[in-house]
Design a protein around this motif. Structure first.
Motif, PDB file in Angstrom:
ATOM      1  N   GLY A  84       0.849  -1.189   0.000  1.00 26.89           N
ATOM      2  CA  GLY A  84       0.000   0.000   0.000  1.00 26.89           C
ATOM      3  C   GLY A  84       0.876   1.228   0.000  1.00 26.89           C
ATOM      4  O   GLY A  84       2.000   1.191  -0.503  1.00 26.89           O
ATOM      5  N   PRO A  85       0.398   2.333   0.591  1.00 29.78           N
ATOM      6  CA  PRO A  85       1.168   3.573   0.539  1.00 29.78           C
ATOM      7  C   PRO A  85       2.515   3.443   1.252  1.00 29.78           C
ATOM      8  O   PRO A  85       2.635   2.730   2.255  1.00 29.78           O
ATOM      9  N   ARG A  86       3.486   4.166   0.722  1.00 28.26           N
ATOM     10  CA  ARG A  86       4.841   4.094   1.290  1.00 28.26           C
ATOM     11  C   ARG A  86       4.861   4.533   2.742  1.00 28.26           C
ATOM     12  O   ARG A  86       5.666   4.029   3.543  1.00 28.26           O
ATOM     13  N   TRP A  87       3.965   5.498   3.080  1.00 28.48           N
ATOM     14  CA  TRP A  87       4.046   6.024   4.443  1.00 28.48           C
ATOM     15  C   TRP A  87       3.684   4.978   5.488  1.00 28.48           C
ATOM     16  O   TRP A  87       3.965   5.157   6.674  1.00 28.48           O
ATOM     17  N   MET A  88       3.049   3.891   5.087  1.00 31.94           N
ATOM     18  CA  MET A  88       2.646   2.853   6.048  1.00 31.94           C
ATOM     19  C   MET A  88       3.651   1.704   6.163  1.00 31.94           C
ATOM     20  O   MET A  88       3.427   0.778   6.946  1.00 31.94           O
ATOM     21  N   VAL A  89       4.741   1.735   5.392  1.00 27.89           N
ATOM     22  CA  VAL A  89       5.696   0.618   5.452  1.00 27.89           C
ATOM     23  C   VAL A  89       6.271   0.511   6.868  1.00 27.89           C
ATOM     24  O   VAL A  89       6.799   1.486   7.409  1.00 27.89           O
ATOM     25  N   GLY A  90       6.142  -0.666   7.450  1.00 22.67           N
ATOM     26  CA  GLY A  90       6.583  -0.863   8.830  1.00 22.67           C
ATOM     27  C   GLY A  90       5.468  -0.629   9.834  1.00 22.67           C
ATOM     28  O   GLY A  90       5.632  -0.882  11.021  1.00 22.67           O
ATOM     29  N   GLY A  91       4.342  -0.157   9.336  1.00 19.44           N
ATOM     30  CA  GLY A  91       3.184   0.016  10.205  1.00 19.44           C
ATOM     31  C   GLY A  91       2.313  -1.229  10.202  1.00 19.44           C
ATOM     32  O   GLY A  91       2.708  -2.288   9.695  1.00 19.44           O
ATOM     33  N   SER A  92       1.138  -1.124  10.778  1.00 18.42           N
ATOM     34  CA  SER A  92       0.227  -2.258  10.842  1.00 18.42           C
ATOM     35  C   SER A  92      -1.200  -1.713  10.957  1.00 18.42           C
ATOM     36  O   SER A  92      -1.391  -0.499  11.025  1.00 18.42           O
ATOM     37  N   TYR A  93      -2.155  -2.598  10.954  1.00 16.72           N
ATOM     38  CA  TYR A  93      -3.559  -2.179  11.089  1.00 16.72           C
ATOM     39  C   TYR A  93      -4.161  -2.857  12.312  1.00 16.72           C
ATOM     40  O   TYR A  93      -4.042  -4.072  12.481  1.00 16.72           O
ATOM     41  N   LEU A  94      -4.782  -2.026  13.133  1.00 10.67           N
ATOM     42  CA  LEU A  94      -5.374  -2.518  14.380  1.00 10.67           C
ATOM     43  C   LEU A  94      -6.896  -2.537  14.248  1.00 10.67           C
ATOM     44  O   LEU A  94      -7.501  -1.510  13.922  1.00 10.67           O
ATOM     45  N   VAL A  95      -7.470  -3.698  14.501  1.00 12.33           N
ATOM     46  CA  VAL A  95      -8.924  -3.787  14.613  1.00 12.33           C
ATOM     47  C   VAL A  95      -9.266  -3.952  16.096  1.00 12.33           C
ATOM     48  O   VAL A  95      -8.699  -4.812  16.779  1.00 12.33           O
ATOM     49  N   VAL A  96     -10.147  -3.079  16.577  1.00 16.61           N
ATOM     50  CA  VAL A  96     -10.600  -3.129  17.967  1.00 16.61           C
ATOM     51  C   VAL A  96     -12.071  -3.513  17.957  1.00 16.61           C
ATOM     52  O   VAL A  96     -12.867  -2.922  17.223  1.00 16.61           O
ATOM     53  N   ARG A  97     -12.430  -4.504  18.731  1.00 17.58           N
ATOM     54  CA  ARG A  97     -13.845  -4.849  18.903  1.00 17.58           C
ATOM     55  C   ARG A  97     -14.112  -4.991  20.395  1.00 17.58           C
ATOM     56  O   ARG A  97     -13.386  -5.703  21.103  1.00 17.58           O
ATOM     57  N   LYS A  98     -15.120  -4.278  20.844  1.00 20.04           N
ATOM     58  CA  LYS A  98     -15.557  -4.456  22.231  1.00 20.04           C
ATOM     59  C   LYS A  98     -16.672  -5.495  22.196  1.00 20.04           C
ATOM     60  O   LYS A  98     -17.730  -5.260  21.598  1.00 20.04           O
ATOM     61  N   ILE A  99     -16.397  -6.639  22.804  1.00 19.54           N
ATOM     62  CA  ILE A  99     -17.313  -7.779  22.697  1.00 19.54           C
ATOM     63  C   ILE A  99     -17.875  -8.101  24.080  1.00 19.54           C
ATOM     64  O   ILE A  99     -17.152  -8.546  24.983  1.00 19.54           O
ATOM     65  N   GLN A 100     -19.140  -7.832  24.233  1.00 20.75           N
ATOM     66  CA  GLN A 100     -19.809  -8.112  25.503  1.00 20.75           C
ATOM     67  C   GLN A 100     -20.013  -9.624  25.626  1.00 20.75           C
ATOM     68  O   GLN A 100     -20.396 -10.271  24.651  1.00 20.75           O
ATOM     69  N   ILE A 101     -19.766 -10.165  26.798  1.00 17.60           N
ATOM     70  CA  ILE A 101     -20.085 -11.572  27.043  1.00 17.60           C
ATOM     71  C   ILE A 101     -21.341 -11.615  27.913  1.00 17.60           C
ATOM     72  O   ILE A 101     -21.424 -10.899  28.920  1.00 17.60           O
ATOM     73  N   ARG A 102     -22.300 -12.420  27.503  1.00 18.31           N
ATOM     74  CA  ARG A 102     -23.495 -12.603  28.346  1.00 18.31           C
ATOM     75  C   ARG A 102     -23.118 -13.587  29.451  1.00 18.31           C
ATOM     76  O   ARG A 102     -23.364 -14.790  29.372  1.00 18.31           O
ATOM     77  N   VAL A 103     -22.467 -13.022  30.451  1.00 14.06           N
ATOM     78  CA  VAL A 103     -21.829 -13.829  31.491  1.00 14.06           C
ATOM     79  C   VAL A 103     -22.831 -14.767  32.158  1.00 14.06           C
ATOM     80  O   VAL A 103     -22.578 -15.967  32.325  1.00 14.06           O
ATOM     81  N   GLU A 104     -23.985 -14.225  32.543  1.00 12.11           N
ATOM     82  CA  GLU A 104     -24.949 -15.023  33.297  1.00 12.11           C
ATOM     83  C   GLU A 104     -25.465 -16.190  32.454  1.00 12.11           C
ATOM     84  O   GLU A 104     -25.585 -17.317  32.943  1.00 12.11           O
ATOM     85  N   ALA A 105     -25.747 -15.944  31.181  1.00 13.05           N
ATOM     86  CA  ALA A 105     -26.239 -17.022  30.308  1.00 13.05           C
ATOM     87  C   ALA A 105     -25.161 -18.086  30.111  1.00 13.05           C
ATOM     88  O   ALA A 105     -25.435 -19.290  30.137  1.00 13.05           O
ATOM     89  N   TRP A 106     -23.941 -17.641  29.934  1.00 12.81           N
ATOM     90  CA  TRP A 106     -22.836 -18.577  29.737  1.00 12.81           C
ATOM     91  C   TRP A 106     -22.630 -19.455  30.971  1.00 12.81           C
ATOM     92  O   TRP A 106     -22.402 -20.653  30.873  1.00 12.81           O
ATOM     93  N   ASP A 107     -22.749 -18.840  32.138  1.00 10.67           N
ATOM     94  CA  ASP A 107     -22.489 -19.570  33.377  1.00 10.67           C
ATOM     95  C   ASP A 107     -23.508 -20.677  33.624  1.00 10.67           C
ATOM     96  O   ASP A 107     -23.253 -21.588  34.410  1.00 10.67           O
ATOM     97  N   ARG A 108     -24.693 -20.598  33.003  1.00  8.59           N
ATOM     98  CA  ARG A 108     -25.672 -21.659  33.226  1.00  8.59           C
ATOM     99  C   ARG A 108     -25.724 -22.632  32.047  1.00  8.59           C
ATOM    100  O   ARG A 108     -26.636 -23.441  31.951  1.00  8.59           O
ATOM    101  N   ASP A 109     -24.745 -22.519  31.155  1.00  2.00           N
ATOM    102  CA  ASP A 109     -24.662 -23.462  30.043  1.00  2.00           C
ATOM    103  C   ASP A 109     -23.846 -24.679  30.502  1.00  2.00           C
ATOM    104  O   ASP A 109     -22.795 -24.533  31.137  1.00  2.00           O
ATOM    105  N   GLY A 110     -24.336 -25.871  30.169  1.00  2.00           N
ATOM    106  CA  GLY A 110     -23.641 -27.092  30.570  1.00  2.00           C
ATOM    107  C   GLY A 110     -22.238 -27.158  29.991  1.00  2.00           C
ATOM    108  O   GLY A 110     -21.953 -26.592  28.931  1.00  2.00           O
ATOM    109  N   LEU A 111     -21.361 -27.853  30.690  1.00  2.00           N
ATOM    110  CA  LEU A 111     -19.965 -27.919  30.259  1.00  2.00           C
ATOM    111  C   LEU A 111     -19.838 -28.511  28.856  1.00  2.00           C
ATOM    112  O   LEU A 111     -19.054 -28.035  28.033  1.00  2.00           O
ATOM    113  N   LYS A 112     -20.647 -29.558  28.586  1.00  2.00           N
ATOM    114  CA  LYS A 112     -20.566 -30.201  27.281  1.00  2.00           C
ATOM    115  C   LYS A 112     -20.907 -29.205  26.179  1.00  2.00           C
ATOM    116  O   LYS A 112     -20.229 -29.122  25.149  1.00  2.00           O
TER     117      LYS A 112
END
Lengths: 289, 404
Positions: free
Chosen positions: B241-269
């Motif tokens: 891509g552009p020369r100015w980005m050589v040596g750079g990188s691209y960061l994707v940020v996702r804030k992912i909510q976990i439905r903790v209570e629902a997960w905790d009552r899911d069987g281990l299997k």
């Protein structure tokens, strides 16, 4: 209560007022004491012109406050709710412009400007905000004549005391930032004018009070840090421009009409100004104590 | 060979230890506890450097309309980042006690705690304000909408993105706070999220860290010490891509909510079927060890011909055929209570580096969105993408290649 109040000395009342001032300032008393006047007089000579200029402004504001408070209390005494509501936010502007100075006079600030949550005993609540509640929430001012009389007496006392005040350069420098902190802590949140929602008037008055201090000191700052002057000037303009969007005929929109997004933007504009303004102190030499 | 995400720290479990040690160049091993990480270099720190226990991700919006003020901000951040990463206070000391201290002070006397500061530009920086439209890298495309996205505007985007990592939360906060203070009047906070991950201090076995669903997370992460691999996966090359980005990188940020209570009552299997790995060992279902090759495990069938790892299991969809990789720094977040539901507000702060999100994160997320069994228990509520500037040298500044 202002942290700068410990540095305030009232001419001719030093001995009597120090106890009062220190008591009102809690533990923050890295205060000048009566037997070390040298730094004060040194500062006085170097900053005499600026201090005199600001002192005149403060006295002018308190003069106007006394006049507007008379108008306001007259409307209360006459039972004219509509007129009293119209005068109320304008009367308070003169107080808000000089708040850090007024706060230095012990109980006078709570007597004039306490909000409901500031008072321990509701029976003892007095001042502008007590009447604000009667006007907007109760919509009944039939019992407010004594409160109005007391308010006028308190403002007269402030007028008498302010005549004797000695202002220091340190007090001016810190006061500019404190005025913006007042905006951040109570006006931005809409807590100042809980019933009337006229917070914009106080907001602008606090900013104008800070701007006055900056304007008085500007020539000397210019000589030391022209970039700082430019930055502060730009950010005053930017903040006042942002507030300008909320002007309407004869005043400002009701503060509770703002969305949280609009409030946040104003808050961040205040912080943007307050940060460089907090560097005004660099003009004062010999502040390493 | 499968690398642990902590290829950063130690290496590999199982029989391949010798091979792993051979592949680990000494120069890229984790530095001694007290040594600060270098700020200057070809790449910014905080990407292939070992992820410490705490992170602050911060998105800023520029309030200025002047490009010169953006440059001045990035210059001041560069100077401050170098000071902070060396464990020094920001700014210059003054003996004028009327002035606020230049540094806020809460890291006084503390070590640098491996603090890293990583800065990037969001797509919105390339709008009309600063005349940078033509310099926007094609790889910095807006992320497409994915099925199941529940994005909230207040947790999305940003003109500038900053990732601050440190061994200690106070040191990390100190860095982000002082950067934010330096930005006042030029940029404002848009959104921020703190995160944490258990480190060796509390994990004597130094295993792959677990996420808040209790599973080891990041087992399949590429080895950050493999320079050739990082050049393929993470670092933008002159051909990309552009020369100015050589040596750079691209960061994707996702804030992912976990439905903790629902997960905790899911069987281990079911939990294990949702993820596709055993909860305790981290081994792929049907396997024995975390290091079992996932590509092979995914082909295993039960006696009646069903896949041992279900078709909608998270690891199957995340891996695909294994050809698309991203470098993740996996952090969890916990923001106390969701007052609306009375439930825990917790989840995953997903931070992934790559050389082109269009062909990496987006490809993987398209497989997961709408299909992943895990989607019943999570929701993506925040999202942002940044072109992370190349590293800088003494006298330069982060973003110079873009803005000068």
């Amino acid at each position: 209560m202002s942290g700068i109040c410990a540095r305030l000395i009232v001419t001719g009342l030093v001995a009597a007022s120090l106890g009062l001032l220190l008591a009102s300032c809690g533990q923050q008393s890295s205060a000048p004491v009566a037997n070390s006047p040298a730094p004060v007089s040194h500062a006085m000579s170097e900053w005499a012109a600026e201090i005199a200029s600001y002192r005149n402004f403060v006295i002018d504001q308190v003069d106007a406050l006394l006049k507007s408070t008379k108008d306001f209390t007259t409307e209360i005494n006459e039972g004219d709710i509509a007129e009293a509501k119209a005068v109320y936010p304008v009367a308070r502007e003169y107080y808000e412009r000089i708040e850090p100075i007024a706060e230095a006079f012990g109980d006078l600030d709570p007597h004039i400007d306490a909000r409901a949550k500031d008072v321990v005993a509701p029976d003892g609540w007095r001042g502008f905000h007590r009447i604000e509640k009667a006007l907007w929430l109760d919509q009944n001012i039939s019992d407010q004549a004594p409160v109005a009389a007391q308010l006028l007496a308190d403002v007269k006392l402030l007028r008498a005391k302010v005549e004797t005040v000695d202002i220091t350069i340190e007090q001016m420098v810190i006061g500019a930032t404190e005025l913006l902190n007042e905006v951040s802590s109570s006006k931005i949140t809409g807590e100042e004018e809980l019933y009337s929602h006229t917070d914009f008037y106080d907001f602008v008055a606090n900013v104008e009070g800070a701007q006055k201090i900056f304007t008085v000191l500007q020539p000397k700052i210019q000589a030391i840090d022209a970039n700082l002057v430019q930055t502060i000037s730009d950010r005053f303009a930017s903040l006042l421009g942002a507030i300008g969007a909320y002007k309407q005929a004869g005043g400002y929109v009701s503060y509770n009409a703002l969305s949280s997004d609009q409030t946040r933007k104003l808050s961040q504009a205040v912080d943007a100004l307050a940060e460089p303004l907090s560097n005004l102190g660099k003009i004062v030499k010999g502040s390493s104590q | 060979m499968i690398w642990l995400p902590d290829g950063w720290a130690k290496a590999v479990i199982g029989g391949s230890l010798m091979a792993a040690l051979v592949l680990l160049p000494a120069a890229t091993e984790a530095p001694a506890e007290s040594a600060p990480l270098p700020f200057y270099g070809e790449h910014q720190p905080g990407i292939v450097t070992p992820p410490p226990g705490f992170v602050y991700f911060v998105a800023y919006d520029l309030t200025t309309l002047k490009k010169t003020e953006v440059q001045a901000l990035l210059k001041s951040w560069t100077v401050a980042a170098a000071q902070l990463m060396a464990g020094k206070p920001v700014g210059d000391a003054t003996d004028n006690r009327l002035l606020p201290p230049a540094d806020t002070g809460e890291a006084e006397g503390l070590s640098a705690a491996h603090v890293t500061i990583t800065v990037g530009a969001g797509p919105s920086l390339f709008d009309k304000r600063f005349g940078l439209e033509a310099r926007r890298p094609p790889a910095l495309a807006d992320l497409p909408a994915f099925a199941d996205d529940q994005l909230r505007a207040e947790w999305c985007g940003g003109d500038l993105g900053v990732q601050v990592c440190a061994d200690d939360q106070q040191v990390a906060f100190h860095a982000m706070r002082n950067l934010t203070r330096l930005a006042r009047g030029v940029a404002v906070l848009r959104w921020t999220q703190a995160g944490f991950v258990a480190k060796t201090a509390v994990d004597p076995r130094n295993e792959t860290p677990r996420n808040l669903q209790g599973f080891k997370d990041g087992t399949d992460n590429p080895n950050p010490n493999d320079t050739a691999l990082m050049n393929q996966v993470v670092w933008a090359q002159s051909t990309d891509g552009p020369r100015w980005m050589v040596g750079g990188s691209y960061l994707v940020v996702r804030k992912i909510q976990i439905r903790v209570e629902a997960w905790d009552r899911d069987g281990l299997k079911d939990q294990e079927n949702v993820i596709g790995r055993q909860k305790n060992s981290g081994a792929p279902l049907g396997g024995l060890a975390e290091t079992d090759f996932l590509g092979t495990a995914l082909t295993k069938k039960t006696a009646d011909g069903q896949p041992v790892i279900p078709d909608d299991a998270h690891v199957r969809l995340a891996r695909g055929d294994g050809s698309v990789k991203i470098l993740r720094r996996g952090y969890s977040f916990a923001n106390g209570l969701d007052f609306k539901t009375g439930q825990l507000d917790a989840g995953l702060l997903f931070l992934a580096f790559q050389k082109d999100p269009r062909y990496q994160f987006v490809v993987i997320q398209k497989r997961l969105a709408g299909n992943d069994a895990l989607n019943e228990y999570i929701q993506h509520v925040g999202s942002a993408v940044f072109a992370v500037f190349p590293g800088t040298q003494v006298g330069g500044y982060l973003g110079k290649t873009l803005l000068d």
